[in-house]
Design a protein around this motif. Sequence first.
Motif, PDB file in Angstrom:
ATOM      1  N   ALA A 108      57.567 -19.332  16.546  1.00 52.69           N
ATOM      2  CA  ALA A 108      57.365 -18.004  15.527  1.00 52.69           C
ATOM      3  C   ALA A 108      55.844 -17.383  16.124  1.00 52.69           C
ATOM      4  O   ALA A 108      55.762 -16.223  15.881  1.00 52.69           O
ATOM      5  N   TYR A 109      55.038 -18.191  16.792  1.00 49.59           N
ATOM      6  CA  TYR A 109      53.652 -17.714  17.237  1.00 49.59           C
ATOM      7  C   TYR A 109      53.714 -17.925  18.784  1.00 49.59           C
ATOM      8  O   TYR A 109      52.470 -17.988  19.208  1.00 49.59           O
ATOM      9  N   ASN A 110      54.554 -17.578  19.597  1.00 47.99           N
ATOM     10  CA  ASN A 110      54.486 -17.906  20.876  1.00 47.99           C
ATOM     11  C   ASN A 110      53.632 -17.068  21.683  1.00 47.99           C
ATOM     12  O   ASN A 110      53.080 -17.309  22.773  1.00 47.99           O
ATOM     13  N   ARG A 111      53.648 -15.835  21.329  1.00 46.75           N
ATOM     14  CA  ARG A 111      52.728 -14.735  21.870  1.00 46.75           C
ATOM     15  C   ARG A 111      51.202 -15.200  21.631  1.00 46.75           C
ATOM     16  O   ARG A 111      50.271 -14.268  22.289  1.00 46.75           O
ATOM     17  N   ASN A 112      51.051 -16.112  20.851  1.00 45.25           N
ATOM     18  CA  ASN A 112      49.391 -16.513  20.446  1.00 45.25           C
ATOM     19  C   ASN A 112      48.965 -17.593  21.253  1.00 45.25           C
ATOM     20  O   ASN A 112      47.723 -17.926  20.957  1.00 45.25           O
ATOM     21  N   GLU A 133      52.650 -19.968  39.847  1.00 42.02           N
ATOM     22  CA  GLU A 133      53.028 -21.035  38.882  1.00 42.02           C
ATOM     23  C   GLU A 133      54.209 -20.771  37.844  1.00 42.02           C
ATOM     24  O   GLU A 133      54.893 -21.735  37.620  1.00 42.02           O
ATOM     25  N   SER A 134      54.271 -19.655  37.436  1.00 39.21           N
ATOM     26  CA  SER A 134      55.160 -19.199  36.592  1.00 39.21           C
ATOM     27  C   SER A 134      56.777 -19.216  37.500  1.00 39.21           C
ATOM     28  O   SER A 134      57.654 -19.561  36.982  1.00 39.21           O
ATOM     29  N   LEU A 135      56.609 -18.878  38.976  1.00 44.42           N
ATOM     30  CA  LEU A 135      58.154 -18.893  39.634  1.00 44.42           C
ATOM     31  C   LEU A 135      58.404 -20.381  39.797  1.00 44.42           C
ATOM     32  O   LEU A 135      59.311 -20.738  39.760  1.00 44.42           O
ATOM     33  N   ASN A 145      63.294 -24.047  29.566  1.00 46.49           N
ATOM     34  CA  ASN A 145      62.706 -22.804  29.147  1.00 46.49           C
ATOM     35  C   ASN A 145      63.080 -22.950  27.717  1.00 46.49           C
ATOM     36  O   ASN A 145      64.367 -22.582  27.334  1.00 46.49           O
ATOM     37  N   LEU A 146      62.172 -23.085  26.650  1.00 44.40           N
ATOM     38  CA  LEU A 146      62.602 -23.204  25.221  1.00 44.40           C
ATOM     39  C   LEU A 146      62.748 -21.747  24.733  1.00 44.40           C
ATOM     40  O   LEU A 146      63.076 -21.596  23.435  1.00 44.40           O
ATOM     41  N   LEU A 147      62.313 -20.687  25.472  1.00 44.98           N
ATOM     42  CA  LEU A 147      62.546 -19.603  24.951  1.00 44.98           C
ATOM     43  C   LEU A 147      63.223 -18.740  25.602  1.00 44.98           C
ATOM     44  O   LEU A 147      63.324 -18.696  27.169  1.00 44.98           O
ATOM     45  N   PRO A 148      64.226 -17.725  25.409  1.00 45.95           N
ATOM     46  CA  PRO A 148      64.835 -16.671  26.453  1.00 45.95           C
ATOM     47  C   PRO A 148      63.985 -15.865  27.240  1.00 45.95           C
ATOM     48  O   PRO A 148      62.574 -15.764  26.928  1.00 45.95           O
ATOM     49  N   LEU A 149      64.320 -15.844  28.620  1.00 49.88           N
ATOM     50  CA  LEU A 149      63.312 -15.018  29.481  1.00 49.88           C
ATOM     51  C   LEU A 149      63.015 -13.805  28.966  1.00 49.88           C
ATOM     52  O   LEU A 149      61.777 -13.370  29.386  1.00 49.88           O
ATOM     53  N   GLU A 150      64.004 -13.097  28.152  1.00 45.73           N
ATOM     54  CA  GLU A 150      63.497 -11.861  27.628  1.00 45.73           C
ATOM     55  C   GLU A 150      62.356 -11.834  26.523  1.00 45.73           C
ATOM     56  O   GLU A 150      61.765 -10.972  26.607  1.00 45.73           O
ATOM     57  N   MET A 155      57.320 -17.782  31.101  1.00 48.17           N
ATOM     58  CA  MET A 155      57.341 -19.144  30.736  1.00 48.17           C
ATOM     59  C   MET A 155      55.771 -19.834  30.170  1.00 48.17           C
ATOM     60  O   MET A 155      55.697 -20.932  30.388  1.00 48.17           O
ATOM     61  N   LEU A 156      55.157 -18.753  29.527  1.00 42.96           N
ATOM     62  CA  LEU A 156      53.724 -19.372  29.190  1.00 42.96           C
ATOM     63  C   LEU A 156      54.031 -20.436  28.174  1.00 42.96           C
ATOM     64  O   LEU A 156      53.136 -21.117  27.753  1.00 42.96           O
ATOM     65  N   PHE A 157      55.112 -20.335  27.395  1.00 44.57           N
ATOM     66  CA  PHE A 157      55.393 -21.135  26.119  1.00 44.57           C
ATOM     67  C   PHE A 157      55.576 -22.617  26.818  1.00 44.57           C
ATOM     68  O   PHE A 157      54.934 -23.390  26.006  1.00 44.57           O
TER      69      PHE A 157
END
Length: 742
Positions: A108-112, A133-135, A145-150, A155-157
């Motif tokens: 719920a707070y992945n952007r933080n 590193e992301s690639l 990936n625990l969240l959709p790429l959208e 993949m920072l989370f």
Amino acid sequence: MKKNTFLHILRGVFCIFFAAMAIFVFFHPKNTQTNILKAILSESKEDQMLVHLSQKYSGRFNIIFEADDMLKADAAQKEFLENIDKQALQKDYSTGGEISDLLSVYKAYNRNLLSVKTKKEIKEHNFELVKLESLERLYNPLSINLLPLEEDPFMLFSDFLSMLASQDSNIINEFDGKYYSILKLNLKEEIALSPSLLNQEMSKVIKTKNKIEKAHKDIKIYLAGAPVHTYYASSKSMKEINLICILSSVFIILICKFYFRSFKLLLPIAISLSLGMLCGYMLTAIFFDSIHILTFVFSSTLIGICVDYSLHYFAHDNDIKLILKSLTMSMLTTVCAFLVLLFSGVELLKQIAVFTSGGLLCVYLFVVLFYPVFCKNIKPSPVEFDPFSYLNKIPRKVKLFMSVLILIIAVSGLFKIHFNDEITDMYKPPKFLVNSEKLYALLNKNTSSPSFVLVHGKDMQDILEKEENITKHTNQDYFYALSKFIPSIKQQKENQELISLLYKRELNNYAAFLPKETRVRILNRPERKGFLTFDKVNLPMLKDFLIDDNTSVIVLKKAPPPDFIKFVVERSSDAKFIDLKNDISNKVKNCRLACLKLIIPALAVLFIVMSFIYKPLNAIKIMAPSTIAGIFVIGLLSLLNIQINLFHVLALFLIAGFSLDYSIFRFSTTRNMQTSHLKSNWAVLISCATTVFSFLLLSMTSFKLISSLGFILSVGLTTSYILSLFLISEKFNESENETESI
């Protein structure tokens, strides 16, 4: 009649007081304590913080699975997990472990949320490295990936979660041709702090271990950690208590058969000892919240000490008048020696002081008040053989020479004296547990002692910001902290800005695999309102990082670099670095120094008491054997290259209290009757033998702090008895009889 009435009143008061204690203890039962630190540290706030930290992490233990195949080691771990009591165990966040319980909150707070490494790269505008590193995460077949790429194209989370996950959790280690899998478990706090519950759960764990090893001959399982040591130590201590009691009792029975040639006196002796042990227990239960198991181990020596009173009574034809003064002085000096331990600042020693002093006083009163009533028909027939006649044939000059020689040996040893205050040397674990701990340290590549940083703040956000300031330049693999799982609001705001910057600068170049409209939607999506904060309801597992509402603890899993410690000590006014092993050892050292300073005052008190009864010159002669014996044992240990610890020093007080009895009885016994001489000499010898035998048994126990006491006391009391034979002769006593009233 008045005297008999007074004695009846005293007997009634004794019974009423004893019954009142029994009723109180019955309705206020006390638990048994097994924590070693709780036993040796004081009740000061600083010491109790060390105890608290120890207890807070005392439920953590590790299970190591050894196999000759990687899959077998992993399968054994899974089988073990299926068979353990999951209600008694919880996941360990303060030393890494799984974080699945946090995912729903984190999403719920992945952007933080940003890992420390990525955050630093973005702040330094090292965007190419971030994209690379992301690639790698994106195209790694093992990456999840625990969240959709959208939602999270970089993949920072996943990167943040990888920072939290323990790098040594569930990893198969290969060493010396074998494969090892480590399972880290944590007993719930209410179980870890309850000796009975801990032993019950650890018994289940050990049964599961044995079951798997029996079913799979090629699997070997090792246990390491504080709960494992507590389980084996407490189990062994109970066996040692029972063995010491049995052997001491058998020894007393043999003494009674050999010297008194009667078993009739065994019943009153057994009753007096039982009452003494029970009284000691009840007094300790009244004055302390819990009773340490080592108190029971040490206080089992009451069997050897309290029997002295009965032996003197029966050896003097059941005439309490002949020995009342000597018996009273013997009890007072021994109790005084024990009561000095109340000033040691060590809870274990305070408990031993109360337990043993109460037991001794109870046995003394029972012998004085009830033996003349209940033991009228018990008439033992002591042997009349006089082995002490040979002692009188030894020239006085020879006796003095041997005494001086003992003193010279003692003093020469003092020049080689070395002290040891290491807490780890107070306990000698079984060899198989030592090997398990060495294997765990080898697999984890970490042999440092447990260390922490306490952080104090006015509120939760203040604590988190201070933690981040302390750890911002520290390798993330070195520690676990609350701020690592829950960034401060200030940090989350900064993370939002950095993520937004990364998207604006590099999203279109990096995320070509996403449709253009998706990238536009990501760039234009509104900022997330709200911040991840500590919630005791939704995040109860993270409470392990909190000491109280204003204090958190950073757990250092590796030895920190010197500059980190320097930063904490010199620049962080609200933070304190704690090296548990070294800090506790320093506390033990301070306690030892305090006890050394008490030796002279203790001897002065005994001298004043003895001078009041026997005159100053006689007091010096009576105290000389025990004083020289105390110096001798310390010197002897030094000559044998045995380092002196706190409990060796404390034993000096006990040597003075116990061994003064021998000198007092030799000095105070009736000097004008050879029969009384003989009986008194035999009584003192038997008393010494029973006491020394009990302490000799203690010297063989598994707890080094107790075995240290047992060894030094057995040697010291034997030396003091021999010196009393040399320095307090019958000829001297006869001369004193003219001026001294018994």
